[in-house]
Design a protein around this motif. Structure first.
Motif, PDB file in Angstrom:
ATOM      1  N   MET B  91      -6.515  -3.521   3.687  1.00  0.00           N
ATOM      2  CA  MET B  91      -7.896  -3.061   3.791  1.00  0.00           C
ATOM      3  C   MET B  91      -8.727  -3.457   2.571  1.00  0.00           C
ATOM      4  SD  MET B  91      -8.800  -1.775   6.494  1.00  0.00           S
ATOM      5  CE  MET B  91      -8.036  -1.608   8.036  1.00  0.00           C
ATOM      6  N   LEU B  92      -8.072  -3.669   1.434  1.00  0.00           N
ATOM      7  CA  LEU B  92      -8.808  -4.098   0.235  1.00  0.00           C
ATOM      8  C   LEU B  92      -9.456  -5.458   0.490  1.00  0.00           C
ATOM      9  CD1 LEU B  92      -6.425  -3.131  -2.703  1.00  0.00           C
ATOM     10  CD2 LEU B  92      -8.202  -1.781  -1.632  1.00  0.00           C
ATOM     11  N   HIS B  93      -8.704  -6.344   1.163  1.00  0.00           N
ATOM     12  CA  HIS B  93      -9.273  -7.645   1.517  1.00  0.00           C
ATOM     13  C   HIS B  93     -10.488  -7.462   2.422  1.00  0.00           C
ATOM     14  CE1 HIS B  93      -6.452 -10.578  -0.092  1.00  0.00           C
ATOM     15  NE2 HIS B  93      -5.486  -9.723   0.170  1.00  0.00           N
ATOM     16  N   TRP B  94     -10.389  -6.477   3.308  1.00  0.00           N
ATOM     17  CA  TRP B  94     -11.472  -6.246   4.261  1.00  0.00           C
ATOM     18  C   TRP B  94     -12.746  -5.791   3.555  1.00  0.00           C
ATOM     19  CZ3 TRP B  94     -14.884  -5.566   7.889  1.00  0.00           C
ATOM     20  CH2 TRP B  94     -14.645  -6.157   9.134  1.00  0.00           C
ATOM     21  N   ALA B  95     -12.605  -4.876   2.606  1.00  0.00           N
ATOM     22  CA  ALA B  95     -13.780  -4.362   1.896  1.00  0.00           C
ATOM     23  C   ALA B  95     -14.483  -5.487   1.137  1.00  0.00           C
ATOM     24  CB  ALA B  95     -13.366  -3.251   0.939  1.00  0.00           C
ATOM     25  N   ALA B  96     -13.708  -6.327   0.473  1.00  0.00           N
ATOM     26  CA  ALA B  96     -14.307  -7.408  -0.303  1.00  0.00           C
ATOM     27  C   ALA B  96     -14.875  -8.473   0.619  1.00  0.00           C
ATOM     28  CB  ALA B  96     -13.272  -8.006  -1.245  1.00  0.00           C
ATOM     29  N   GLY B  97     -14.149  -8.821   1.681  1.00  0.00           N
ATOM     30  CA  GLY B  97     -14.587  -9.861   2.598  1.00  0.00           C
ATOM     31  C   GLY B  97     -15.878  -9.501   3.309  1.00  0.00           C
ATOM     32  N   ALA B  98     -16.030  -8.214   3.652  1.00  0.00           N
ATOM     33  CA  ALA B  98     -17.255  -7.767   4.325  1.00  0.00           C
ATOM     34  C   ALA B  98     -18.349  -7.405   3.331  1.00  0.00           C
ATOM     35  CB  ALA B  98     -16.958  -6.582   5.230  1.00  0.00           C
ATOM     36  N   ARG B  99     -18.082  -7.625   2.056  1.00  0.00           N
ATOM     37  CA  ARG B  99     -19.050  -7.415   0.968  1.00  0.00           C
ATOM     38  C   ARG B  99     -19.540  -5.965   0.914  1.00  0.00           C
ATOM     39  NH1 ARG B  99     -20.893 -12.383  -0.652  1.00  0.00           N
ATOM     40  NH2 ARG B  99     -21.576 -11.319  -2.514  1.00  0.00           N
ATOM     41  N   LEU B 100     -18.587  -5.040   0.862  1.00  0.00           N
ATOM     42  CA  LEU B 100     -18.918  -3.624   0.832  1.00  0.00           C
ATOM     43  C   LEU B 100     -18.581  -3.029  -0.541  1.00  0.00           C
ATOM     44  CD1 LEU B 100     -17.430  -2.796   4.326  1.00  0.00           C
ATOM     45  CD2 LEU B 100     -19.846  -3.004   3.753  1.00  0.00           C
ATOM     46  N   PRO B 101     -19.587  -2.514  -1.260  1.00  0.00           N
ATOM     47  CA  PRO B 101     -19.348  -2.029  -2.625  1.00  0.00           C
ATOM     48  C   PRO B 101     -18.721  -0.638  -2.687  1.00  0.00           C
ATOM     49  CG  PRO B 101     -21.672  -1.894  -2.084  1.00  0.00           C
ATOM     50  CD  PRO B 101     -21.011  -2.495  -0.895  1.00  0.00           C
ATOM     51  N   VAL B 102     -17.509  -0.511  -2.200  1.00  0.00           N
ATOM     52  CA  VAL B 102     -16.768   0.749  -2.333  1.00  0.00           C
ATOM     53  C   VAL B 102     -16.305   0.855  -3.792  1.00  0.00           C
ATOM     54  CG1 VAL B 102     -14.715   2.002  -1.555  1.00  0.00           C
ATOM     55  CG2 VAL B 102     -15.955   0.529   0.038  1.00  0.00           C
ATOM     56  N   VAL B 103     -16.334   2.065  -4.353  1.00  0.00           N
ATOM     57  CA  VAL B 103     -15.776   2.243  -5.697  1.00  0.00           C
ATOM     58  C   VAL B 103     -14.503   3.077  -5.599  1.00  0.00           C
ATOM     59  CG1 VAL B 103     -16.115   3.291  -7.976  1.00  0.00           C
ATOM     60  CG2 VAL B 103     -17.943   1.943  -6.926  1.00  0.00           C
ATOM     61  N   MET B 104     -13.458   2.594  -6.239  1.00  0.00           N
ATOM     62  CA  MET B 104     -12.178   3.284  -6.198  1.00  0.00           C
ATOM     63  C   MET B 104     -11.659   3.489  -7.614  1.00  0.00           C
ATOM     64  SD  MET B 104      -8.672   2.383  -4.281  1.00  0.00           S
ATOM     65  CE  MET B 104      -8.636   0.636  -4.464  1.00  0.00           C
ATOM     66  N   VAL B 105     -11.113   4.681  -7.869  1.00  0.00           N
ATOM     67  CA  VAL B 105     -10.380   4.889  -9.118  1.00  0.00           C
ATOM     68  C   VAL B 105      -8.910   4.719  -8.795  1.00  0.00           C
ATOM     69  CG1 VAL B 105      -9.699   6.563 -10.858  1.00  0.00           C
ATOM     70  CG2 VAL B 105     -12.086   6.363 -10.211  1.00  0.00           C
ATOM     71  N   ASP B 106      -8.273   3.776  -9.472  1.00  0.00           N
ATOM     72  CA  ASP B 106      -6.832   3.640  -9.317  1.00  0.00           C
ATOM     73  C   ASP B 106      -6.188   4.201 -10.570  1.00  0.00           C
ATOM     74  OD1 ASP B 106      -4.263   2.755  -8.387  1.00  0.00           O
ATOM     75  OD2 ASP B 106      -4.389   1.194  -9.904  1.00  0.00           O
ATOM     76  N   VAL B 107      -5.322   5.196 -10.389  1.00  0.00           N
ATOM     77  CA  VAL B 107      -4.586   5.729 -11.530  1.00  0.00           C
ATOM     78  C   VAL B 107      -3.299   4.916 -11.631  1.00  0.00           C
ATOM     79  CG1 VAL B 107      -3.697   7.790 -12.628  1.00  0.00           C
ATOM     80  CG2 VAL B 107      -5.578   7.985 -11.017  1.00  0.00           C
ATOM     81  N   ASN B 108      -3.251   4.050 -12.634  1.00  0.00           N
ATOM     82  CA  ASN B 108      -2.113   3.150 -12.835  1.00  0.00           C
ATOM     83  C   ASN B 108      -0.794   3.903 -12.845  1.00  0.00           C
ATOM     84  OD1 ASN B 108      -3.325   0.535 -15.044  1.00  0.00           O
ATOM     85  ND2 ASN B 108      -2.754   0.456 -12.922  1.00  0.00           N
ATOM     86  N   ARG B 109       0.091   3.514 -11.960  1.00  0.00           N
ATOM     87  CA  ARG B 109       1.411   4.152 -11.916  1.00  0.00           C
ATOM     88  C   ARG B 109       2.418   3.092 -11.514  1.00  0.00           C
ATOM     89  NH1 ARG B 109       3.019   8.328  -6.973  1.00  0.00           N
ATOM     90  NH2 ARG B 109       5.034   7.351  -6.656  1.00  0.00           N
ATOM     91  N   ALA B 110       3.642   3.186 -12.046  1.00  0.00           N
ATOM     92  CA  ALA B 110       4.648   2.160 -11.799  1.00  0.00           C
ATOM     93  C   ALA B 110       5.083   2.165 -10.338  1.00  0.00           C
ATOM     94  CB  ALA B 110       5.854   2.390 -12.702  1.00  0.00           C
ATOM     95  N   MET B 111       5.421   0.981  -9.838  1.00  0.00           N
ATOM     96  CA  MET B 111       5.883   0.848  -8.455  1.00  0.00           C
ATOM     97  C   MET B 111       7.374   1.169  -8.376  1.00  0.00           C
ATOM     98  SD  MET B 111       3.153  -0.101  -6.769  1.00  0.00           S
ATOM     99  CE  MET B 111       3.874  -0.497  -5.191  1.00  0.00           C
TER     100      MET B 111
END
Lengths: 105, 393
Positions: B91-111
């Motif tokens: 979905m991240l690709h979708w937001a950028a591809g459709a040019r939608l300025p969503v703002v997200m806070v990502d709290v960095n955490r190990a995978m």
């Protein structure tokens, strides 16, 4: 309804971008089927023989596109701009009034 | 201006509130949970008007809901972490591809595995090619400021791209610190209501978004995003400068340079670990070493020009990566090295892999790294390119 659709089709502008400046910022309204004809995917085209047609409209109901419309005289005709040549109409027709003919391109 | 002692997560929630977000869709995941808890509290207490919280059943749905809301013209916010961010990937690709300025806070955490909830940058850096802008915050203040600027930059008519504001798990997200917040009127003046590029609620002009893009058109839309990313560099500097002039905290540099004017060795890195590095730099300076710190604030778009300017004047760059790309090297190191290849800047560069999965990087560790770098520069050759610094040997 058919006349309205044909009118719209006649007025629809074909979306063709020639340079990067003509493109919209976002990928919007691309691929609207009013201007983007899907009929050229076809290898076989359905041809209606009106002498055999009994106006049951099974072809009209079964066409998945839908590219078959009912004319004012009650017979059916195919909108070749959108018919993909799947052959469902010919298969379903009870009187075999529709035949699939290889298309010359 | 009201000062409050709050956690990084609360700073993010307050920033979203002050930005007057209209739709929030998020799914709770440690250590992000308290962001949406706080936003839910704002709604329950009636502190916010016109804020719709969409309960969803997964992060994939959360981003899908945000995309729909943003396409309808709403100012949209979400937050996530590690595994949740990975679930959003498509979905991240979708937001950028459709040019939608969503703002997200990502709290960095190990995978995972091994299962971990601690700080590590690999989750956000794994999303670097999705077309999102990425801002790495050093402290709680930068989380607050970053979210406000993210809306302004992402929604700018020349950008129209989603923005990720990234903070460290626990080191920022759950640690309380003084945050100098703005008055609502100040934020309103800085951040006017969103003017969407297009809106699905414009019923007089119906259209479809993201319909089939054949080989005849797809390519051009990719170029548009690439161009908007380049344009974003200018906008980021402008907005950062405006923020500095209005509120006294300047963000006009995409790489924050700390005492690098006459430095021989520069430590480069992102996020909260650069706070430790800056303190270490102060100590070494008092001992007579010429060291400096370069904190990469914006990882996407990458500040190529600023890095080149910095690299021209220094002898060695120690890149501290709290992340690792398996089979290659630290991701920031990889990017930085690649940028300098075709230039005449040729500093010695070494990659230190530090702090993976929340391991502490102390001032003493930075001291050891500095003395190692000093030896390398005196010798003029690298001992090894990639150093797994904390390894129990």
């Amino acid at each position: 309804m058919n006349t309205l659709f044909r009118e719209k089709k006649a007025n629809a502008k074909k979306i063709m971008f020639k340079s990067i400046d003509e493109y919209p910022e976002a990928p919007i309204t691309l691929g609207t089927t009013l201007s983007n004809f899907t009929g050229d995917w076809r290898n076989f085209m359905p041809v209606v023989d009106e002498s055999k047609c009994i106006k049951c409209y099974i072809c009209w109901k079964f066409c998945p596109e839908p590219a078959i419309y009912i004319k004012e005289d009650g017979y059916v005709a195919v909108d070749y701009d959108y018919c993909k040549g799947c052959g469902i109409c010919a298969n379903e027709c009870p009187t075999k009034a529709i035949s699939m003919v290889r298309e010359e391109k | 201006m009201p000062k409050k002692v709050i956690s990084g997560n609360y700073a993010a929630a307050y920033a979203a509130k002050h930005a007057r977000v209209e739709v929030v869709a998020a799914y709770p995941i440690t250590p992000q949970t308290s962001i949406i808890e706080k936003i839910a509290e704002f709604i329950a207490n009636g502190e916010v008007e016109n804020l719709e919280y969409v309960p969803v059943e997964s992060e994939h749905s959360a981003m899908a809901a945000c995309i729909g809301a943003s396409a309808a013209g709403a100012r949209t916010f979400t937050a996530t972490s590690a595994q949740g961010l990975a679930l959003m990937h498509e979905m991240l690709h979708w937001a950028a591809g459709a040019r939608l300025p969503v703002v997200m806070v990502d709290v960095n955490r190990a995978m995972a595995p091994p299962w971990s909830v601690w700080d590590d940058q690999t989750d956000s850096l794994a999303q670097r090619d999705t077309g999102w802008l990425q801002f790495y915050a050093e402290n709680n203040q930068e989380v607050y400021d970053g979210v406000l600027m993210a809306f302004k930059i992402g929604e700018h008519e020349k950008v129209n791209l989603p923005v990720m504001v990234i903070e460290s798990a626990f080191i920022l997200s759950h640690t309380y610190d003084i945050v100098d917040m703005l008055e609502q009127e100040e934020v309103d003046e800085f951040l006017p209501p969103r003017k969407p590029l297009y809106s699905l609620t414009d019923f007089d002009n119906p259209f479809s978004i993201g319909a089939l893009g054949t080989p005849a058109d797809y390519y051009e839309f990719r170029y548009k995003i690439a161009k908007a990313m380049e344009e974003a560099k200018k906008i980021i500097k402008e907005v950062g400068k405006e923020f500095g002039e209005k509120f006294g905290r300047d963000y006009s540099q995409m790489i924050e340079l700390y005492k690098t004017e006459d430095a021989d060795i520069v430590f480069m890195g992102m996020g909260s670990l650069m706070g430790t590095v800056k303190e270490a730099v102060d100590i070494f300076r008092s001992e007579g070493y010429k060291v400096g710190a370069a904190k990469v604030r914006w990882f996407r778009p990458f500040p190529r020009e600023e890095l080149y300017e910095l690299a021209k004047s220094v002898e060695g760059i120690a890149v501290l990566d709290r992340n690792f790309s398996f089979g290659q090297e630290g991701i920031l190191f990889n990017e930085a090295k690649g940028i300098l290849y075709n230039t005449d800047a040729n500093p010695i560069m070494k990659n230190y892999i530090v702090g993976l999965g929340g391991r502490d990087l102390t001032v003493n560790d930075v001291r050891k790294i500095a003395s190692n770098m000093k030896k390398i520069i005196e010798k003029g050759e690298l001992d090894k390119e990639i150093d797994w610094y904390h390894l129990k040997r």
